[in-house]
Design a protein around this motif. Structure first.
Motif, PDB file in Angstrom:
ATOM      1  N   MET A   4       0.859  -1.179   0.000  1.00  0.00           N
ATOM      2  CA  MET A   4       0.000   0.000   0.000  1.00  0.00           C
ATOM      3  C   MET A   4       0.896   1.230   0.000  1.00  0.00           C
ATOM      4  N   SER A   5       0.553   2.210  -0.825  1.00  0.00           N
ATOM      5  CA  SER A   5       1.316   3.450  -0.856  1.00  0.00           C
ATOM      6  C   SER A   5       0.405   4.627  -0.542  1.00  0.00           C
ATOM      7  N   PRO A   6       0.871   5.587   0.275  1.00  0.00           N
ATOM      8  CA  PRO A   6       0.077   6.785   0.561  1.00  0.00           C
ATOM      9  C   PRO A   6       0.199   7.852  -0.514  1.00  0.00           C
ATOM     10  N   LEU A   7       1.148   7.689  -1.447  1.00  0.00           N
ATOM     11  CA  LEU A   7       1.406   8.683  -2.485  1.00  0.00           C
ATOM     12  C   LEU A   7       1.241   8.060  -3.871  1.00  0.00           C
ATOM     13  N   PRO A   8       0.844   8.878  -4.828  1.00  0.00           N
ATOM     14  CA  PRO A   8       0.433  10.281  -4.713  1.00  0.00           C
ATOM     15  C   PRO A   8      -0.964  10.423  -4.108  1.00  0.00           C
ATOM     16  N   HIS A   9      -1.649   9.289  -3.946  1.00  0.00           N
ATOM     17  CA  HIS A   9      -2.912   9.169  -3.217  1.00  0.00           C
ATOM     18  C   HIS A   9      -2.916   7.763  -2.623  1.00  0.00           C
ATOM     19  N   PRO A  10      -3.655   7.505  -1.563  1.00  0.00           N
ATOM     20  CA  PRO A  10      -3.647   6.156  -0.967  1.00  0.00           C
ATOM     21  C   PRO A  10      -4.143   5.120  -1.975  1.00  0.00           C
ATOM     22  N   HIS A  11      -3.320   4.101  -2.251  1.00  0.00           N
ATOM     23  CA  HIS A  11      -3.700   3.119  -3.254  1.00  0.00           C
ATOM     24  C   HIS A  11      -2.773   1.914  -3.192  1.00  0.00           C
ATOM     25  N   THR A  12      -3.149   0.873  -3.913  1.00  0.00           N
ATOM     26  CA  THR A  12      -2.278  -0.267  -4.193  1.00  0.00           C
ATOM     27  C   THR A  12      -2.085  -0.320  -5.698  1.00  0.00           C
ATOM     28  N   SER A  13      -0.883  -0.082  -6.162  1.00  0.00           N
ATOM     29  CA  SER A  13      -0.616  -0.093  -7.596  1.00  0.00           C
ATOM     30  C   SER A  13      -0.908  -1.478  -8.162  1.00  0.00           C
TER      31      SER A  13
ATOM     32  N   MET B  43     -19.039  13.245  -9.242  1.00  0.00           N
ATOM     33  CA  MET B  43     -18.856  12.131 -10.155  1.00  0.00           C
ATOM     34  C   MET B  43     -18.136  12.572 -11.419  1.00  0.00           C
ATOM     35  N   ALA B  44     -18.453  13.770 -11.894  1.00  0.00           N
ATOM     36  CA  ALA B  44     -17.760  14.284 -13.073  1.00  0.00           C
ATOM     37  C   ALA B  44     -16.276  14.448 -12.778  1.00  0.00           C
ATOM     38  N   THR B  45     -15.965  14.934 -11.582  1.00  0.00           N
ATOM     39  CA  THR B  45     -14.571  15.121 -11.187  1.00  0.00           C
ATOM     40  C   THR B  45     -13.853  13.789 -11.081  1.00  0.00           C
ATOM     41  N   LEU B  46     -14.528  12.800 -10.490  1.00  0.00           N
ATOM     42  CA  LEU B  46     -13.884  11.519 -10.229  1.00  0.00           C
ATOM     43  C   LEU B  46     -13.727  10.664 -11.475  1.00  0.00           C
ATOM     44  N   HIS B  47     -14.757  10.611 -12.301  1.00  0.00           N
ATOM     45  CA  HIS B  47     -14.791   9.610 -13.364  1.00  0.00           C
ATOM     46  C   HIS B  47     -14.525  10.147 -14.764  1.00  0.00           C
ATOM     47  N   ASN B  48     -14.641  11.441 -14.989  1.00  0.00           N
ATOM     48  CA  ASN B  48     -14.533  11.962 -16.348  1.00  0.00           C
ATOM     49  C   ASN B  48     -13.153  12.496 -16.692  1.00  0.00           C
ATOM     50  N   ASN B  49     -12.285  12.611 -15.712  1.00  0.00           N
ATOM     51  CA  ASN B  49     -10.954  13.169 -15.960  1.00  0.00           C
ATOM     52  C   ASN B  49      -9.891  12.217 -15.423  1.00  0.00           C
ATOM     53  N   ASP B  50      -9.168  11.575 -16.317  1.00  0.00           N
ATOM     54  CA  ASP B  50      -8.104  10.665 -15.888  1.00  0.00           C
ATOM     55  C   ASP B  50      -6.971  11.457 -15.250  1.00  0.00           C
ATOM     56  N   ASP B  51      -6.663  11.143 -14.006  1.00  0.00           N
ATOM     57  CA  ASP B  51      -5.581  11.815 -13.286  1.00  0.00           C
ATOM     58  C   ASP B  51      -4.931  10.792 -12.366  1.00  0.00           C
ATOM     59  N   ALA B  52      -3.809  10.242 -12.809  1.00  0.00           N
ATOM     60  CA  ALA B  52      -3.120   9.211 -12.032  1.00  0.00           C
ATOM     61  C   ALA B  52      -2.598   9.753 -10.712  1.00  0.00           C
ATOM     62  N   CYS B  53      -2.310  11.050 -10.662  1.00  0.00           N
ATOM     63  CA  CYS B  53      -1.714  11.631  -9.466  1.00  0.00           C
ATOM     64  C   CYS B  53      -2.740  11.905  -8.373  1.00  0.00           C
ATOM     65  N   LYS B  54      -4.006  12.055  -8.753  1.00  0.00           N
ATOM     66  CA  LYS B  54      -5.050  12.304  -7.768  1.00  0.00           C
ATOM     67  C   LYS B  54      -6.038  11.146  -7.640  1.00  0.00           C
ATOM     68  N   GLY B  55      -5.792  10.068  -8.370  1.00  0.00           N
ATOM     69  CA  GLY B  55      -6.655   8.901  -8.267  1.00  0.00           C
ATOM     70  C   GLY B  55      -8.038   9.142  -8.835  1.00  0.00           C
TER      71      GLY B  55
ATOM     72  N   PHE C 278      -9.323   5.938 -10.380  1.00  0.00           N
ATOM     73  CA  PHE C 278     -10.098   5.902  -9.148  1.00  0.00           C
ATOM     74  C   PHE C 278     -10.276   4.471  -8.646  1.00  0.00           C
ATOM     75  N   SER C 279     -10.264   3.495  -9.547  1.00  0.00           N
ATOM     76  CA  SER C 279     -10.428   2.098  -9.125  1.00  0.00           C
ATOM     77  C   SER C 279      -9.315   1.672  -8.176  1.00  0.00           C
ATOM     78  N   GLU C 280      -8.104   2.195  -8.380  1.00  0.00           N
ATOM     79  CA  GLU C 280      -6.995   1.855  -7.482  1.00  0.00           C
ATOM     80  C   GLU C 280      -7.110   2.585  -6.147  1.00  0.00           C
ATOM     81  N   HIS C 281      -7.677   3.767  -6.169  1.00  0.00           N
ATOM     82  CA  HIS C 281      -7.801   4.563  -4.948  1.00  0.00           C
ATOM     83  C   HIS C 281      -8.993   4.118  -4.094  1.00  0.00           C
ATOM     84  N   TRP C 282     -10.003   3.559  -4.726  1.00  0.00           N
ATOM     85  CA  TRP C 282     -11.302   3.328  -4.081  1.00  0.00           C
ATOM     86  C   TRP C 282     -11.199   2.575  -2.760  1.00  0.00           C
ATOM     87  N   ILE C 283     -10.472   1.465  -2.707  1.00  0.00           N
ATOM     88  CA  ILE C 283     -10.480   0.623  -1.498  1.00  0.00           C
ATOM     89  C   ILE C 283      -9.833   1.333  -0.317  1.00  0.00           C
ATOM     90  N   HIS C 284      -8.962   2.299  -0.544  1.00  0.00           N
ATOM     91  CA  HIS C 284      -8.335   3.052   0.546  1.00  0.00           C
ATOM     92  C   HIS C 284      -8.907   4.468   0.665  1.00  0.00           C
TER      93      HIS C 284
END
Length: 403
Positions: A216-225, A271-283, A288-294
């Motif tokens: 698990m990594s806390p950066l750039p957002h909490p996630h599991t790559s 939802m527009a912010t989360l799902h319509n704009n791909d941003d790996a740095c903000k999940g 968002f699928s990687e960020h969701w569980i954390h």
């Protein structure tokens, strides 16, 4: 201590616009820490095969109970009939790690794209049922099925175990990583993550953990790559839907129906912010699928791998043998120790090749970014004293890791 540190961190966030102000605030915090604690205070939680949990120099023994087996949800993607043989090998490789003593052998599959013919005899200890096949879609379909399963478990605990304890209900999420983009890097990450998610360490999850993964990594957002993990259903049931609309379950006494977490207009914007704009740095977007569980502020994450060379993305992915041993000779090479995550300090997770221009890897922005996301997803303002980030920041400023 946490309340005090939280107030100090708020001062740091307000000073973040000034680099000099931030530097001064860090010095003040460190000076106060030294005055208050004379020595570093560790809050280490480690889970070992002898079933002892070590926390704050106190050894607790986990009560041995019969736990339910882990329910596995599998996202299967096959692009065309030309990929059948290759993808089938991926499925067989992952399903071979299903342990019938730990996992429910009947794996729940969501199939996407070309319908892959599967021979049950070739899947080792696992059988399966295809919950649904979609000609198009993504892993949110499977994550949503897992989420709904956990919500049912939370609303009807009497159906899950003799103690009616939803905390005993655990789910594992896997997917056929590399089936869409075949390359050695995806293969290596898939094996590393699958070993962790299906490990006995994660299956025998200690009470102090909600989510378990190889890393698990806390950066750039909490996630599991790479996004494979095991989690408790009582925690998963707190999460928003992994796909639109932004819904969360009401409490049982409120009828157990869904309610909007945010007013309709705000939810639509979220939802527009989360799902319509791909941003790996903000999940966000497909990340968002990687960020969701954390994504929930109450999460208590744990991970397995002790090596520091791999923290997130695709650099220095460890060999799966470091999470698994097939002989006594290999046992000594394993780098597995289930601990509360993040286990390292802030600087260890900074990747100088990614996300350098948006502030997501700067310590002075960490609290503000997490608060922004919690407010967006869960309408939560303010962070509790036991939030995992306070311990992480405290250790990072003092310069020590979990033991």
């Amino acid at each position: 201590m946490f309340a005090w540190l939280r107030e100090k961190m708020k001062l740091s966030v307000r000073a973040k616009r000034s680099l000099l102000g931030w530097a001064i605030s860090v010095v003040v915090i460190l000076q106060d820490l030294q005055k208050k604690y004379q020595y570093p205070v560790t809050t280490t939680t480690s889970w070992h095969s002898n079933t002892n949990i070590h926390s704050n120099n106190t050894t607790l023994t986990k009560k041995k109970t019969e736990q339910q087996k882990v329910h596995i949800f599998y996202n299967l993607f096959t692009q065309s009939s030309n990929d059948e043989a290759r993808v089938r090998k991926i499925v067989e490789e992952q399903f071979a790690l299903v342990d019938p003593t730990l996992h429910e052998p009947n794996v729940t599959i969501t199939s996407i794209g070309h319908r892959l013919p599967l021979a049950k005899a070739s899947l080792g200890n696992a059988s399966y049922h295809i919950r649904r096949h979609h000609r198009e879609g993504d892993e949110y379909l499977t994550l949503h099925a897992l989420w709904e399963f956990c919500r049912r478990a939370a609303n009807h605990p009497q159906q899950h175990g003799e103690n009616n304890n939803v905390r005993d209900v655990r789910v594992a999420y896997l997917h056929s990583k590399g089936s869409y983009t075949p390359n050695p890097t995806n293969d290596k990450l898939r094996r590393f993550l699958t070993r962790g998610a299906l490990s006995s360490e994660c299956a025998d999850l200690p009470p102090s953990c909600d989510v378990c993964s190889s890393r698990m990594s806390p950066l750039p957002h909490p996630h599991t790559s790479g996004n494979m993990w095991l989690a408790r259903c009582d925690y998963v049931s707190k999460l928003i839907s992994p796909s639109p609309p932004l819904l969360a379950p009401k409490k049982k006494e409120e009828g157990g129906r869904e309610e909007m977490l945010l007013p309709k207009e705000e939810a639509a914007a979220a939802m527009a912010t989360l799902h319509n704009n791909d941003d790996a740095c903000k999940g966000r977007g497909r990340y968002f699928s990687e960020h969701w569980i954390h994504s929930h502020p109450s999460v208590r994450p744990c991970d397995l791998y002790t090596g520091k060379e791999f923290v997130w993305a695709y650099k220095n992915i460890p060999d799966e043998a470091l999470l698994f041993s097939s002989s006594k000779e290999e046992e000594g090479k394993k780098k597995v120790d289930l601990q509360m995550a993040p286990r390292f300090t802030f600087s260890d997770y900074v990747d100088n090749d990614w996300c350098q221009n948006d502030g997501t890897q700067r310590m002075e922005n960490f609290v503000a970014l997490r608060e922004e996301q919690y407010r967006l997803l869960y309408n939560v303002t303010g962070l509790e004293g036991d939030w995992w980030g306070w311990d992480f920041l405290h250790r990072s400023m003092m310069g020590y890791e979990k033991d």
